[in-house]
Design a protein around this motif. Structure first.
Motif, short mmCIF file in Angstrom:
data_model
loop_
_atom_site.label_atom_id
_atom_site.label_comp_id
_atom_site.label_asym_id
_atom_site.label_seq_id
_atom_site.Cartn_x
_atom_site.Cartn_y
_atom_site.Cartn_z
N ALA A 246 68.36 82.57 44.76
CA ALA A 246 69.06 82.15 45.98
C ALA A 246 70.07 83.22 46.41
N ALA A 247 70.59 83.06 47.61
CA ALA A 247 71.52 84.06 48.19
C ALA A 247 72.78 84.23 47.35
N ASN A 248 73.16 83.21 46.59
CA ASN A 248 74.38 83.32 45.76
C ASN A 248 74.08 83.80 44.34
N GLY A 249 72.81 84.15 44.04
CA GLY A 249 72.46 84.68 42.73
C GLY A 249 72.00 83.62 41.72
N ASP A 250 71.96 82.35 42.12
CA ASP A 250 71.38 81.33 41.23
C ASP A 250 69.89 81.65 41.06
N VAL A 251 69.38 81.46 39.83
CA VAL A 251 68.01 81.90 39.53
C VAL A 251 67.15 80.74 39.04
N ALA A 252 66.02 80.50 39.71
CA ALA A 252 65.03 79.55 39.18
C ALA A 252 64.05 80.34 38.32
N ASN A 253 63.88 79.90 37.10
CA ASN A 253 62.87 80.51 36.21
C ASN A 253 62.34 79.42 35.29
N LYS A 254 61.42 79.79 34.44
CA LYS A 254 60.73 78.84 33.56
C LYS A 254 61.71 77.88 32.87
N ILE A 255 61.31 76.63 32.79
CA ILE A 255 62.13 75.60 32.16
C ILE A 255 62.62 76.08 30.78
N GLY A 256 63.91 75.91 30.56
CA GLY A 256 64.51 76.37 29.30
C GLY A 256 65.35 77.62 29.48
N THR A 257 65.19 78.31 30.61
CA THR A 257 65.96 79.53 30.87
C THR A 257 67.45 79.21 30.93
N TYR A 258 67.78 78.13 31.61
CA TYR A 258 69.19 77.73 31.78
C TYR A 258 69.89 77.59 30.42
N ARG A 314 41.62 70.90 22.89
CA ARG A 314 42.93 70.32 23.18
C ARG A 314 43.27 69.32 22.10
N ILE A 315 44.50 69.37 21.61
CA ILE A 315 44.92 68.33 20.66
C ILE A 315 45.99 67.48 21.31
N LEU A 316 46.04 66.23 20.89
CA LEU A 316 47.07 65.33 21.40
C LEU A 316 48.26 65.38 20.46
N ILE A 317 49.47 65.46 21.05
CA ILE A 317 50.68 65.43 20.23
C ILE A 317 51.31 64.04 20.36
N ALA A 318 51.51 63.63 21.61
CA ALA A 318 52.04 62.28 21.85
C ALA A 318 50.87 61.39 22.21
N LYS A 319 51.15 60.10 22.30
CA LYS A 319 50.10 59.17 22.67
C LYS A 319 49.73 59.43 24.13
N GLU A 320 48.43 59.56 24.44
CA GLU A 320 48.02 59.73 25.83
C GLU A 320 48.56 58.52 26.60
N GLY A 321 49.22 58.79 27.73
CA GLY A 321 49.79 57.67 28.49
C GLY A 321 51.27 57.47 28.20
N ALA A 322 51.83 58.21 27.24
CA ALA A 322 53.27 58.12 26.98
C ALA A 322 54.03 58.59 28.21
N MET A 323 55.23 58.06 28.44
CA MET A 323 56.00 58.45 29.62
C MET A 323 56.50 59.88 29.45
N VAL A 324 56.35 60.67 30.52
CA VAL A 324 56.66 62.10 30.42
C VAL A 324 57.32 62.58 31.72
N ARG A 325 58.31 63.48 31.62
CA ARG A 325 58.77 64.27 32.77
C ARG A 325 58.48 65.72 32.43
N ASN A 326 58.01 66.49 33.40
CA ASN A 326 57.58 67.84 33.09
C ASN A 326 57.97 68.85 34.18
N PRO A 327 59.30 69.09 34.35
CA PRO A 327 59.69 70.12 35.32
C PRO A 327 59.27 71.49 34.81
N ALA A 328 58.66 72.31 35.67
CA ALA A 328 58.17 73.61 35.22
C ALA A 328 59.26 74.68 35.24
N PHE A 329 60.34 74.44 35.99
CA PHE A 329 61.38 75.46 36.14
C PHE A 329 62.76 74.80 36.07
N ASP A 330 63.79 75.62 35.85
CA ASP A 330 65.15 75.14 36.01
C ASP A 330 65.96 76.21 36.72
#
Ligand code: RUB
Length: 363
Positions: A246-258, A314-330
C-alpha cells in the motif's frame, strides 16, 4: 533459473510464451517431479492461476498478461466491437482468479490500455507486445532487486525467508531469493532458514528446491520454529516477498509473514521486503484496503505429497468437514519493515514519502 533434471543442467524460465501457447513449470508437482505444461487459451490460463499451477505475485502477473495476449489472438476475427467485448470478458475472468497480488490487476490494466487504438490487427499486436514487455520488465526488476539487495547480506549471514518468493514466483531470479542468489554468487557464505509455509508448503516444496538447484545451503523449519531461531540468535536478517504494497508501506504477503515481522522486531533483527514496482498499489492508502484471499478448507484439513510409490497423494490431517478458516495472506504494518528492496533501490521509512518519490507516477 538453473535446473538439474537427471544428469542435465538446463536454463528455464518459470513461464514463457510460444505464439498463442503458454508454457510453464507445473509447480504443483515440485519438488518430486519437474514437468512443463502448456496452456492453449485464456480460459486454461485463468484456471491454472486459480489452481496454482504457477503462483507468486510476479508469475501470476505475467501469466495474466499472457492470458490477455491469448484472448486478443482468439478475438482477432471478431471485428472491433466483438474484439473489445471479448477482451473485457477475458480480463474479468483473469482478474477474478486471485485477488490479492497487485501484479495481476496491473498487468491486465496495462494490456487493456494497449488495446484501445488502431485496427483489430494492430490492437492484437499491441496486447502481445505489452504482455512480452511485462515479462521482460519482470526479469529486469528481479535482477536489480538481487543486485541492490545483495549489499544487505554480509558474509556468513543466516537469512530467514517465508513462502516462495524465488524464481518460481517470478519469471527468473525472484524477489526475496534474488539478493540471496546474488550474494552467494559474489562468494559470500549464506545460509537460509526456509519456513515450511503451511498450508501449501511453498517454502518446503519450492524454496528448498530452488536453493538446492543453486547449491545454496538451507534448512527447512516448521513455521512455528522461526521465533525460536530468532530468539536463539541464529537468524541475522529476514527477507520476504510481497503480493501488494500500500501507499503507506503496509505489505500483504503470505499468511504468517506478519508474525515473523513482529518477532523479528522484538529480537532486533532487520526485516526486509523485496518487490518490484508492479507490486505497489498506490490506490490502497493502507493495508486495511487490501483484499485478502480466503482459500478452501481442503488445504488445511489435508496435505498433498507423494506416497511411498512416488505417486501424488493427499492425506487427511483433520476430519474432512472440520470447521476451517484459511486466509492466504496477511498484512504486515510498515512500522515492522526495515526496508523495501526494489529495482530502483532500497526504500526506507517513512514509506509514504519514499514510495511516492520512487513510484508516485503510474503505480
Ligand atoms: C506467494 C507469496 C509470495 C509473494 C511474493 O503466495 O506470498 O511471497 O507472492 O512473490 P502464493 P513475488 O503462493 O499463494 O501465490 O516474488 O512474485 O513477489
Amino acid at each position: 533459473m538453473r535446473v538439474k533434471v537427471g544428469d542435465t543442467v538446463k536454463y528455464v524460465k518459470t513461464i514463457w510464451r510460444e505464439g498463442s501457447r503458454i508454457k510453464l513449470i507445473d509447480q504443483r508437482r515440485l519438488p518430486h517431479s519437474f514437468e512443463i505444461t502448456s496452456l492453449e487459451n485464456h480460459s486454461e490460463t485463468a484456471m491454472a492461476i486459480r489452481d496454482m499451477v504457477m503462483r507468486g505475485a510476479g508469475a501470476i502477473g505475467v501469466a495474466a498478461s499472457y492470458g490477455m495476449a491469448q484472448a486478443a489472438l482468439e478475438a482477432e476475427g471478431l471485428g472491433p466491437e466483438g474484439f473489445d467485448e471479448y477482451l473485457q470478458e477475458a480480463a474479468e475472468i483473469l482478474r477474478n482468479t486471485r485477488p490479492t497480488a497487485a501484479n495481476l490487476s496491473h498487468a491486465i490494466e496495462r494490456c487493456l490500455g494497449n488495446a484501445e487504438r488502431g485496427s483489430v490487427k494492430q490492437r492484437v499486436e499491441a496486447v502481445i507486445s505489452e504482455a512480452d514487455t511485462i515479462a521482460n520488465e519482470d526479469i529486469h526488476a528481479s535482477r536489480m532487486i538481487g543486485e541492490y539487495g545483495a549489499a544487505l547480506i554480509e558474509d556468513s549471514s543466516r537469512v530467514l525467508t517465508h513462502c516462495n518468493a524465488g524464481a518460481l514466483a517470478f519469471i527468473d531470479y525472484g524477489t526475496a531469493l534474488s539478493p540471496i542468489r546474488f550474494a552467494f554468487n559474489q562468494g559470500k557464505k549464506v545460509f537460509v532458514f526456509v519456513d515450511e509455509t503451511r498450508p501449501r508448503c511453498q517454502g518446503a516444496r519450492l524454496t528448498a528446491w530452488e536453493l538446492e538447484q543453486e547449491g545454496i545451503p538451507y534448512t527447512i523449519i516448521v513455521d512455528n520454529a522461526a521465533g525460536h531461531f530468532m530468539k536463539t540468535g541464529e537468524i541475522d536478517l529476514v527477507i520476504v516477498g510481497a503480493d501488494r504494497i500500500a501507499a503507506n508501506g503496509d505489505v500483504a504477503n503470505k499468511i504468517g509473514t506478519y508474525e515473523k515481522a513482529v518477532v523479528a522486531k522484538e529480537n532486533g533483527i532487520p526485516f526486509y521486503v523485496a518487490a518490484p514496482r508492479m507490486t505497489f498499489d498506490l490506490r490502497c492508502a493502507s493495508g486495511d484496503e487490501i483484499e485478502i484471499e480466503e482459500r478452501g478448507h481442503g488445504e488445511v484439513t489435508g496435505m498433498w505429497g507423494i506416497d511411498v510409490n512416488g505417486d501424488p497423494s493427499r492425506i487427511l490431517i483433520a476430519k474432512e468437514g472440520a470447521m476451517v478458516r484459511n486466509p492466504a495472506f496477511d498484512v504486515t504494518p510498515a512500522r515492522y519493515i526495515s526496508g523495501i528492496i526494489t529495482e530502483e533501490g532500497i526504500l526506507r521509512p517513512p514509506y509514504g514519502e519514499s514510495i511516492q518519490d520512487t513510484f508516485g507516477a503510474g503505480s
